[in-house]
Scaffold this motif. Sequence first.
Motif, PDB file in Angstrom:
ATOM      1  N   GLY A 106       0.819  -1.296  -0.360  1.00  0.00           N
ATOM      2  CA  GLY A 106       0.105  -0.181  -0.129  1.00  0.00           C
ATOM      3  C   GLY A 106       0.750   1.927   0.265  1.00  0.00           C
ATOM      4  O   GLY A 106       1.667   1.248  -0.341  1.00  0.00           O
ATOM      5  N   PHE A 107       0.063   2.737   0.173  1.00  0.00           N
ATOM      6  CA  PHE A 107       0.978   3.386  -0.517  1.00  0.00           C
ATOM      7  C   PHE A 107       0.106   4.744   0.457  1.00  0.00           C
ATOM      8  O   PHE A 107      -1.703   4.814   0.846  1.00  0.00           O
ATOM      9  N   GLN A 108       0.226   5.781   0.793  1.00  0.00           N
ATOM     10  CA  GLN A 108      -0.687   7.183   1.266  1.00  0.00           C
ATOM     11  C   GLN A 108       0.856   8.010   0.822  1.00  0.00           C
ATOM     12  O   GLN A 108       1.501   8.386   1.687  1.00  0.00           O
ATOM     13  N   TRP A 125      -3.300  -5.850  -6.444  1.00  0.00           N
ATOM     14  CA  TRP A 125      -3.396  -6.194  -5.270  1.00  0.00           C
ATOM     15  C   TRP A 125      -2.323  -6.074  -3.940  1.00  0.00           C
ATOM     16  O   TRP A 125      -2.292  -6.152  -2.972  1.00  0.00           O
ATOM     17  N   GLY A 126      -2.841  -4.281  -4.104  1.00  0.00           N
ATOM     18  CA  GLY A 126      -3.104  -3.942  -2.880  1.00  0.00           C
ATOM     19  C   GLY A 126      -3.560  -2.037  -2.906  1.00  0.00           C
ATOM     20  O   GLY A 126      -4.545  -2.471  -3.287  1.00  0.00           O
ATOM     21  N   GLY A 127      -3.315  -1.422  -1.517  1.00  0.00           N
ATOM     22  CA  GLY A 127      -4.226   0.135  -2.324  1.00  0.00           C
ATOM     23  C   GLY A 127      -3.208   0.898  -1.597  1.00  0.00           C
ATOM     24  O   GLY A 127      -2.335   0.717  -1.083  1.00  0.00           O
ATOM     25  N   GLY A 128      -3.718   2.027  -1.433  1.00  0.00           N
ATOM     26  CA  GLY A 128      -3.685   2.845  -2.049  1.00  0.00           C
ATOM     27  C   GLY A 128      -4.469   4.349  -1.000  1.00  0.00           C
ATOM     28  O   GLY A 128      -5.829   4.320  -1.612  1.00  0.00           O
ATOM     29  N   GLU A 129      -4.084   6.144  -1.352  1.00  0.00           N
ATOM     30  CA  GLU A 129      -4.526   6.548  -0.011  1.00  0.00           C
ATOM     31  C   GLU A 129      -3.836   8.131  -0.480  1.00  0.00           C
ATOM     32  O   GLU A 129      -3.019   7.864  -0.046  1.00  0.00           O
ATOM     33  N   LEU A 130      -5.242   8.894  -1.106  1.00  0.00           N
ATOM     34  CA  LEU A 130      -4.794  10.083  -2.032  1.00  0.00           C
ATOM     35  C   LEU A 130      -5.460  10.973  -1.021  1.00  0.00           C
ATOM     36  O   LEU A 130      -6.227  11.225  -0.750  1.00  0.00           O
ATOM     37  N   GLY A 151      -7.583  -3.953  -7.121  1.00  0.00           N
ATOM     38  CA  GLY A 151      -6.632  -3.643  -5.900  1.00  0.00           C
ATOM     39  C   GLY A 151      -7.449  -1.970  -5.952  1.00  0.00           C
ATOM     40  O   GLY A 151      -9.067  -2.189  -5.878  1.00  0.00           O
ATOM     41  N   GLY A 152      -7.431  -1.213  -4.595  1.00  0.00           N
ATOM     42  CA  GLY A 152      -8.099  -0.088  -4.828  1.00  0.00           C
ATOM     43  C   GLY A 152      -7.793   0.765  -4.356  1.00  0.00           C
ATOM     44  O   GLY A 152      -6.288   0.806  -4.443  1.00  0.00           O
ATOM     45  N   MET A 153      -8.069   2.162  -4.675  1.00  0.00           N
ATOM     46  CA  MET A 153      -7.484   3.650  -4.284  1.00  0.00           C
ATOM     47  C   MET A 153      -8.924   4.148  -3.468  1.00  0.00           C
ATOM     48  O   MET A 153     -10.008   3.986  -3.500  1.00  0.00           O
ATOM     49  N   ASN A 154      -8.208   4.774  -3.125  1.00  0.00           N
ATOM     50  CA  ASN A 154      -8.873   6.282  -2.008  1.00  0.00           C
ATOM     51  C   ASN A 154      -9.075   7.652  -2.236  1.00  0.00           C
ATOM     52  O   ASN A 154      -7.231   7.796  -1.537  1.00  0.00           O
TER      53      ASN A 154
END
Length: 275
Positions: A106-108, A125-130, A151-154
């Motif tokens: 993941g990342f943020q 297969w991961g996620g991130g938030e901005l 995967g997902g992003m927010n």
Amino acid sequence: MTDDRPDLPELRASDADRERVAEVLRDAVAEGRLDMEEFDERLEATYKARTYGELEPITRDLPGAGGAAPAPVNMVKETLPEGAVDWRSRIGGEPTSTWAAGVMSGFQRKGRWTMPRRFTAFTFWGGGELDLREARFEDREVVVNCVAIMGGMNVVVPPGVEVVVRGIGIMGGFDHREEGVPGDPGAPRVVVTGFAFWGGVGVERKMTRAEKQRLKAEGKAARRDEIEGGGPWSGGRHELRAERHERRRERHEERRERQWERAEERRERRERGEP
């Protein structure tokens, strides 16, 4: 309106002052008054300027919004209503980063950083938030290009920002709930685009914790004033007990929110393989 004080040109210019000059330059190049070479030179001089005296000559030979008079730098700051956001002060500057990726991790991006005109985010297969609630914006319109594969992003935006969603989803989707909400005057516009396959891109609008605390403090102060002044909240011990109960409930919610955020940070560190 300008100030005739002789020492004014030596005053330090702010980011908002430089952005107002840059906006005049953008209008001038769009109208054909400047070619791209002149525009680049003046824009570079604008962002290098440190005082009003260095900024004023940059637009001296350009018309203002009405096309009739020169467009000097505005030396008078407009007063904002209490609680309003000075969006001009949050637009402009060098971007902090232009991309991020989460591959089985993941990342943020959050806190005080500068959002570029175009930010590309990739998750597999991961996620991130901005999180843009405390961010600056390189320009009045910024684009978040999201590619989410399994995967997902927010994307988190502050109140007052206009959101446009243009992404395409295949067995996945983009969140359109915040689209169509009018933005504040002068606020940036965030365009969320990209592609989601077996994944999703969420968009939500949230206040910062500091703003929530400010509103809560104002509400408490108003209730105390009404109790002491015999207003609708007055009535003696019952209202005081109700206020104490409300304070305990708010403290409990704040502790629960902090615990949830710490748990999220631990989860993201584990996903990134950090201790």
